[in-house]
Design a protein around this motif. Structure first.
Motif, PDB file in Angstrom:
ATOM      1  N   MET A   1      -1.933 -47.103 -14.595  1.00  0.00           N
ATOM      2  CA  MET A   1      -2.467 -46.582 -13.368  1.00  0.00           C
ATOM      3  C   MET A   1      -3.953 -46.910 -13.221  1.00  0.00           C
ATOM      4  O   MET A   1      -4.393 -47.347 -12.172  1.00  0.00           O
ATOM      5  N   ILE A   2      -4.742 -46.685 -14.287  1.00  0.00           N
ATOM      6  CA  ILE A   2      -6.171 -46.967 -14.254  1.00  0.00           C
ATOM      7  C   ILE A   2      -6.395 -48.465 -14.083  1.00  0.00           C
ATOM      8  O   ILE A   2      -7.305 -48.879 -13.364  1.00  0.00           O
ATOM      9  N   ARG A   3      -5.532 -49.276 -14.682  1.00  0.00           N
ATOM     10  CA  ARG A   3      -5.661 -50.728 -14.563  1.00  0.00           C
ATOM     11  C   ARG A   3      -5.452 -51.174 -13.111  1.00  0.00           C
ATOM     12  O   ARG A   3      -6.179 -52.022 -12.600  1.00  0.00           O
ATOM     13  N   LYS A   4      -4.499 -50.584 -12.422  1.00  0.00           N
ATOM     14  CA  LYS A   4      -4.246 -50.934 -11.017  1.00  0.00           C
ATOM     15  C   LYS A   4      -5.446 -50.550 -10.139  1.00  0.00           C
ATOM     16  O   LYS A   4      -5.834 -51.291  -9.244  1.00  0.00           O
ATOM     17  N   ILE A   5      -6.023 -49.400 -10.385  1.00  0.00           N
ATOM     18  CA  ILE A   5      -7.205 -48.960  -9.624  1.00  0.00           C
ATOM     19  C   ILE A   5      -8.368 -49.911  -9.888  1.00  0.00           C
ATOM     20  O   ILE A   5      -9.087 -50.302  -8.964  1.00  0.00           O
ATOM     21  N   TRP A   6      -8.560 -50.292 -11.142  1.00  0.00           N
ATOM     22  CA  TRP A   6      -9.636 -51.211 -11.487  1.00  0.00           C
ATOM     23  C   TRP A   6      -9.458 -52.574 -10.794  1.00  0.00           C
ATOM     24  O   TRP A   6     -10.397 -53.142 -10.261  1.00  0.00           O
ATOM     25  N   ILE A   7      -8.250 -53.105 -10.773  1.00  0.00           N
ATOM     26  CA  ILE A   7      -7.960 -54.381 -10.110  1.00  0.00           C
ATOM     27  C   ILE A   7      -8.196 -54.258  -8.606  1.00  0.00           C
ATOM     28  O   ILE A   7      -8.792 -55.141  -7.990  1.00  0.00           O
ATOM     29  N   LEU A   8      -7.764 -53.184  -8.005  1.00  0.00           N
ATOM     30  CA  LEU A   8      -7.956 -52.961  -6.583  1.00  0.00           C
ATOM     31  C   LEU A   8      -9.437 -52.867  -6.242  1.00  0.00           C
ATOM     32  O   LEU A   8      -9.915 -53.486  -5.289  1.00  0.00           O
ATOM     33  N   PHE A   9     -10.193 -52.114  -7.030  1.00  0.00           N
ATOM     34  CA  PHE A   9     -11.632 -51.976  -6.809  1.00  0.00           C
ATOM     35  C   PHE A   9     -12.337 -53.318  -6.980  1.00  0.00           C
ATOM     36  O   PHE A   9     -13.204 -53.684  -6.178  1.00  0.00           O
ATOM     37  N   SER A  10     -11.994 -54.069  -8.000  1.00  0.00           N
ATOM     38  CA  SER A  10     -12.601 -55.387  -8.237  1.00  0.00           C
ATOM     39  C   SER A  10     -12.306 -56.339  -7.095  1.00  0.00           C
ATOM     40  O   SER A  10     -13.186 -57.086  -6.645  1.00  0.00           O
ATOM     41  N   SER A  11     -11.080 -56.325  -6.613  1.00  0.00           N
ATOM     42  CA  SER A  11     -10.712 -57.195  -5.489  1.00  0.00           C
ATOM     43  C   SER A  11     -11.512 -56.833  -4.243  1.00  0.00           C
ATOM     44  O   SER A  11     -12.008 -57.710  -3.537  1.00  0.00           O
ATOM     45  N   PHE A  12     -11.642 -55.559  -3.966  1.00  0.00           N
ATOM     46  CA  PHE A  12     -12.420 -55.103  -2.824  1.00  0.00           C
ATOM     47  C   PHE A  12     -13.871 -55.540  -2.939  1.00  0.00           C
ATOM     48  O   PHE A  12     -14.480 -56.021  -1.978  1.00  0.00           O
ATOM     49  N   LEU A  13     -14.452 -55.406  -4.118  1.00  0.00           N
ATOM     50  CA  LEU A  13     -15.846 -55.784  -4.344  1.00  0.00           C
ATOM     51  C   LEU A  13     -16.053 -57.285  -4.152  1.00  0.00           C
ATOM     52  O   LEU A  13     -17.018 -57.713  -3.524  1.00  0.00           O
ATOM     53  N   ILE A  14     -15.139 -58.102  -4.643  1.00  0.00           N
ATOM     54  CA  ILE A  14     -15.241 -59.554  -4.484  1.00  0.00           C
ATOM     55  C   ILE A  14     -15.152 -59.940  -3.014  1.00  0.00           C
ATOM     56  O   ILE A  14     -15.944 -60.747  -2.523  1.00  0.00           O
ATOM     57  N   ILE A  15     -14.227 -59.352  -2.289  1.00  0.00           N
ATOM     58  CA  ILE A  15     -14.090 -59.639  -0.858  1.00  0.00           C
ATOM     59  C   ILE A  15     -15.351 -59.228  -0.114  1.00  0.00           C
ATOM     60  O   ILE A  15     -15.839 -59.942   0.760  1.00  0.00           O
ATOM     61  N   LEU A  16     -15.912 -58.097  -0.449  1.00  0.00           N
ATOM     62  CA  LEU A  16     -17.143 -57.627   0.186  1.00  0.00           C
ATOM     63  C   LEU A  16     -18.300 -58.580  -0.082  1.00  0.00           C
ATOM     64  O   LEU A  16     -19.055 -58.916   0.828  1.00  0.00           O
TER      65      LEU A  16
END
Length: 107
Positions: A1-16
């Motif tokens: 679960m924490i890994r999925k949140i981390w991947i989602l947050f990282s993806s959002f940051l890269i797109i931003l």
């Protein structure tokens, strides 16, 4: 679960970060709300002291510090006439201070 949140947050940051990147070196003229013309009286490393000849900024003072690095392709000298675009904000000190958007020589 924490890994999925981390991947989602990282993806959002890269797109931003990609969306905020300005890769062209052209000045963003939409930020320019005011311009003035003047004459360079002193030059320091990447800044110059400019005596203001024309422009609404004369209501605030007659001298302004200008960032020459906004036009690194041009070599400026004391006595050059310049046109400066800025965002409209004037910090009323002596000399005045502004946020330069562009600077160019004029004839």
């Amino acid at each position: 679960m924490i890994r999925k949140i981390w991947i989602l947050f990282s993806s959002f940051l890269i797109i931003l970060l990609i969306a905020c990147n300005n890769t062209d070196n052209k000045p963003i003229t939409s930020d320019v709300t005011s311009t003035f013309t003047g004459t360079i009286t002193e030059i320091y490393d990447q800044t110059a002291l400019v005596h203001i000849d024309e422009g609404e900024i004369t209501k605030s003072g007659s001298r302004v510090h200008v960032d020459l690095s906004k036009n690194s392709e041009t070599t400026f000298h004391v006595g050059d006439k310049v046109k400066v675009g800025y965002d409209g904000e004037v910090r009323e000190s002596d000399p005045l201070q502004i946020n330069v958007v562009f600077i160019e020589k004029v004839e």
